[in-house]
Design a protein around this motif. Structure first.
Motif, PDB file in Angstrom:
ATOM      1  N   LEU A  92       0.909  -1.253  -0.059  1.00  0.00           N
ATOM      2  CA  LEU A  92      -0.020  -0.133   0.027  1.00  0.00           C
ATOM      3  C   LEU A  92       0.875   1.201   0.050  1.00  0.00           C
ATOM      4  N   LEU A  93       1.918   1.295   0.793  1.00  0.00           N
ATOM      5  CA  LEU A  93       2.911   2.357   0.827  1.00  0.00           C
ATOM      6  C   LEU A  93       3.467   2.732  -0.459  1.00  0.00           C
ATOM      7  N   ILE A  94       4.044   1.435  -1.027  1.00  0.00           N
ATOM      8  CA  ILE A  94       4.732   1.545  -2.064  1.00  0.00           C
ATOM      9  C   ILE A  94       3.724   2.096  -3.441  1.00  0.00           C
ATOM     10  N   SER A  95       2.431   1.954  -3.183  1.00  0.00           N
ATOM     11  CA  SER A  95       1.657   2.565  -4.189  1.00  0.00           C
ATOM     12  C   SER A  95       1.265   3.986  -4.144  1.00  0.00           C
ATOM     13  N   PHE A  96       1.212   4.400  -2.749  1.00  0.00           N
ATOM     14  CA  PHE A  96       1.072   5.756  -2.565  1.00  0.00           C
ATOM     15  C   PHE A  96       2.217   6.531  -2.798  1.00  0.00           C
ATOM     16  N   PHE A  97       3.359   6.318  -2.420  1.00  0.00           N
ATOM     17  CA  PHE A  97       4.554   7.095  -2.744  1.00  0.00           C
ATOM     18  C   PHE A  97       5.044   6.990  -4.178  1.00  0.00           C
ATOM     19  N   ARG A  98       4.584   5.935  -4.985  1.00  0.00           N
ATOM     20  CA  ARG A  98       5.040   5.961  -6.189  1.00  0.00           C
ATOM     21  C   ARG A  98       3.904   7.044  -6.981  1.00  0.00           C
ATOM     22  N   THR A  99       2.855   7.241  -6.407  1.00  0.00           N
ATOM     23  CA  THR A  99       1.980   8.223  -7.050  1.00  0.00           C
ATOM     24  C   THR A  99       2.333   9.644  -6.424  1.00  0.00           C
ATOM     25  N   TYR A 100       2.888   9.813  -5.260  1.00  0.00           N
ATOM     26  CA  TYR A 100       3.017  11.181  -4.666  1.00  0.00           C
ATOM     27  C   TYR A 100       4.497  11.571  -4.511  1.00  0.00           C
ATOM     28  N   ALA A 101       5.094  10.514  -4.543  1.00  0.00           N
ATOM     29  CA  ALA A 101       6.714  10.828  -4.231  1.00  0.00           C
ATOM     30  C   ALA A 101       7.636   9.764  -5.202  1.00  0.00           C
ATOM     31  N   SER A 102       7.330   9.930  -6.468  1.00  0.00           N
ATOM     32  CA  SER A 102       7.866   9.150  -7.401  1.00  0.00           C
ATOM     33  C   SER A 102       9.368   8.594  -7.288  1.00  0.00           C
ATOM     34  N   SER A 103      10.182   9.811  -7.036  1.00  0.00           N
ATOM     35  CA  SER A 103      11.619   9.700  -7.281  1.00  0.00           C
ATOM     36  C   SER A 103      11.964   8.999  -5.944  1.00  0.00           C
ATOM     37  N   ARG A 104      11.512   9.075  -4.696  1.00  0.00           N
ATOM     38  CA  ARG A 104      11.797   8.467  -3.718  1.00  0.00           C
ATOM     39  C   ARG A 104      10.812   7.585  -2.901  1.00  0.00           C
ATOM     40  N   TYR A 105      10.163   6.902  -3.833  1.00  0.00           N
ATOM     41  CA  TYR A 105       8.830   6.037  -3.234  1.00  0.00           C
ATOM     42  C   TYR A 105       9.448   4.912  -2.368  1.00  0.00           C
ATOM     43  N   LEU A 106      10.721   4.105  -2.801  1.00  0.00           N
ATOM     44  CA  LEU A 106      11.205   2.863  -1.999  1.00  0.00           C
ATOM     45  C   LEU A 106      11.776   3.572  -0.784  1.00  0.00           C
ATOM     46  N   LEU A 107      12.487   4.530  -0.586  1.00  0.00           N
ATOM     47  CA  LEU A 107      13.026   5.259   0.556  1.00  0.00           C
ATOM     48  C   LEU A 107      11.950   5.367   1.842  1.00  0.00           C
ATOM     49  N   PHE A 108      11.093   6.170   1.045  1.00  0.00           N
ATOM     50  CA  PHE A 108       9.808   6.494   2.120  1.00  0.00           C
ATOM     51  C   PHE A 108       9.121   5.322   2.585  1.00  0.00           C
ATOM     52  N   SER A 109       8.856   4.284   1.598  1.00  0.00           N
ATOM     53  CA  SER A 109       8.145   3.015   2.086  1.00  0.00           C
ATOM     54  C   SER A 109       8.777   2.178   3.017  1.00  0.00           C
ATOM     55  N   ILE A 110      10.149   2.244   3.104  1.00  0.00           N
ATOM     56  CA  ILE A 110      10.876   1.421   3.986  1.00  0.00           C
ATOM     57  C   ILE A 110      11.003   2.425   5.114  1.00  0.00           C
ATOM     58  N   LEU A 111      11.048   3.560   5.446  1.00  0.00           N
ATOM     59  CA  LEU A 111      11.108   4.354   6.403  1.00  0.00           C
ATOM     60  C   LEU A 111       9.723   4.199   7.184  1.00  0.00           C
ATOM     61  N   CYS A 112       8.636   4.297   6.445  1.00  0.00           N
ATOM     62  CA  CYS A 112       7.388   4.186   7.191  1.00  0.00           C
ATOM     63  C   CYS A 112       6.864   2.631   7.764  1.00  0.00           C
ATOM     64  N   VAL A 113       7.580   1.534   7.039  1.00  0.00           N
ATOM     65  CA  VAL A 113       7.451   0.364   7.704  1.00  0.00           C
ATOM     66  C   VAL A 113       8.334   0.157   9.051  1.00  0.00           C
ATOM     67  N   ILE A 114       9.590   0.403   8.836  1.00  0.00           N
ATOM     68  CA  ILE A 114      10.364   0.412  10.098  1.00  0.00           C
ATOM     69  C   ILE A 114       9.799   1.253  11.298  1.00  0.00           C
ATOM     70  N   PHE A 115       9.574   2.598  11.049  1.00  0.00           N
ATOM     71  CA  PHE A 115       9.508   3.567  11.955  1.00  0.00           C
ATOM     72  C   PHE A 115       7.909   4.073  11.969  1.00  0.00           C
ATOM     73  N   PRO A 116       7.077   4.189  13.023  1.00  0.00           N
ATOM     74  CA  PRO A 116       6.008   5.051  12.692  1.00  0.00           C
ATOM     75  C   PRO A 116       5.849   6.432  12.349  1.00  0.00           C
ATOM     76  N   VAL A 117       6.461   6.686  11.202  1.00  0.00           N
ATOM     77  CA  VAL A 117       6.413   8.063  10.969  1.00  0.00           C
ATOM     78  C   VAL A 117       5.459   8.215   9.322  1.00  0.00           C
ATOM     79  N   THR A 118       4.538   7.403   9.289  1.00  0.00           N
ATOM     80  CA  THR A 118       3.650   7.380   7.983  1.00  0.00           C
ATOM     81  C   THR A 118       3.029   8.774   7.779  1.00  0.00           C
ATOM     82  N   GLY A 119       2.598   9.254   9.040  1.00  0.00           N
ATOM     83  CA  GLY A 119       1.954  10.481   8.828  1.00  0.00           C
ATOM     84  C   GLY A 119       2.633  11.837   8.737  1.00  0.00           C
ATOM     85  N   ILE A 120       3.847  11.901   9.036  1.00  0.00           N
ATOM     86  CA  ILE A 120       4.821  12.777   8.915  1.00  0.00           C
ATOM     87  C   ILE A 120       5.409  12.936   7.378  1.00  0.00           C
ATOM     88  N   ILE A 121       5.640  11.786   6.875  1.00  0.00           N
ATOM     89  CA  ILE A 121       6.146  11.754   5.579  1.00  0.00           C
ATOM     90  C   ILE A 121       4.964  12.016   4.552  1.00  0.00           C
TER      91      ILE A 121
END
Length: 300
Positions: free
Chosen positions: A178-207
């Protein structure tokens, strides 16, 4: 699920409280942190939904339902052919089950420790010089436990390790997609980094809040745009006579010629006093007279 992750982190601050006398303290800390993160997430989803024209934007503020809404606003990018809203629906249902199990676990935990029906177990360590030290190992034994609370002891002993663990694992897998799909849509150039951060740490809302102003886009179209951009740069490089065996660089491969010379000629120099405030026109990212967007670097 983020609430319980935050609660686990907060509980580490009270690890010496082996009798869980201050359970309310780390639950309060977890609740406050979760509330802040939740507001960031809800505002981000609401902003995206209103700008992109999605219906029912109020769902962004409803607990558990907003997990489903992440898939709704990510419909431009499927994951292995599956629509994101189906993945988010499964994640929302599984998250509801996880929350219900978590509430049951903490109710049982509160009953057991509030009534004094559990005693911590200790592990003995031998230090240099023969000195021994006993440290709580995280396990507990029942003390004067009435039969009516056998269910609470079973929940405390087995629910988290044998049931909630597998539910959480399945939920993490769904959230990754789900996060990969979201960040591919709204942060295409950094979707993998953001997805990993949100899975490891509870920072989904901030990103999510940081990328809320990005326009939604299809990831494959983004890749094509990047390829076309690179190709145009290559064509410009060749047209300027910098890339062939008879280029202007003085060697077979163009020597030391600068492939970006033409680009610099067409770009005016930066204002050396730009960091001290606007010197003439209005800011491009902040409107007329506005300041720079602090999240400008996160834009697609």
């Amino acid at each position: 699920m983020e609430f319980f992750e935050t609660a686990d982190l907060a509980e580490l601050l009270f690890f010496t409280d082996v009798y869980k006398r201050y359970m309310w303290a780390y639950l309060l800390i977890a609740g406050l942190v979760f509330a802040i993160l939740y507001v960031f997430k809800a505002v981000a989803l609401f902003t995206i939904a209103r700008r992109e024209g999605y219906k029912n934007s109020w769902m962004a503020f409803v607990p558990l339902v907003n997990t489903y809404y992440i898939g709704v606003v990510s419909d431009k990018n499927r994951i292995y052919g599956a629509k994101p809203k189906y993945i988010s629906l499964a994640a929302a249902l599984l998250e509801t089950a996880y929350v219900a199990l978590g509430v049951l676990y903490y109710v049982a935990k509160f009953i057991i420790f509030k009534g004094g029906y559990a005693a911590p177990e200790y592990s003995t360590f031998v230090l240099a010089g023969g000195t021994t030290m006993e440290i709580p190992n995280g396990n507990y034994t029942p003390v004067n436990l009435p039969e009516s609370l056998d269910w609470a002891w079973w929940v405390l002993s087995h629910l988290q390790d044998y049931i909630m663990y597998w539910v959480q694992l399945a939920l993490i897998i769904l959230n990754v997609f789900l996060l990969i799909s979201f960040f591919r849509t709204y942060a295409s150039s950094r979707y993998l980094l953001f997805s990993i951060l949100c899975v490891i740490f509870p920072v989904t809302g901030i990103i999510m809040f940081a990328v809320r102003n990005n326009r939604g886009r299809n990831y494959m179209e983004y890749i094509k745009e990047q390829q076309q951009r690179q190709y145009r740069m290559y064509q410009e490089y060749m047209r300027n006579g910098q890339g062939g065996p008879y280029g202007q660089g003085g060697s077979y491969y163009g020597g030391n010629a600068d492939p970006y010379a033409q680009q610099r000629q067409n770009t005016p120099p930066d204002d050396p006093f730009g960091g001290l405030g606007a010197s003439g026109g209005s800011s491009q990212s902040g409107g007329e007279g506005g300041g720079a967007d602090p999240f400008d670097d996160l834009k697609n």
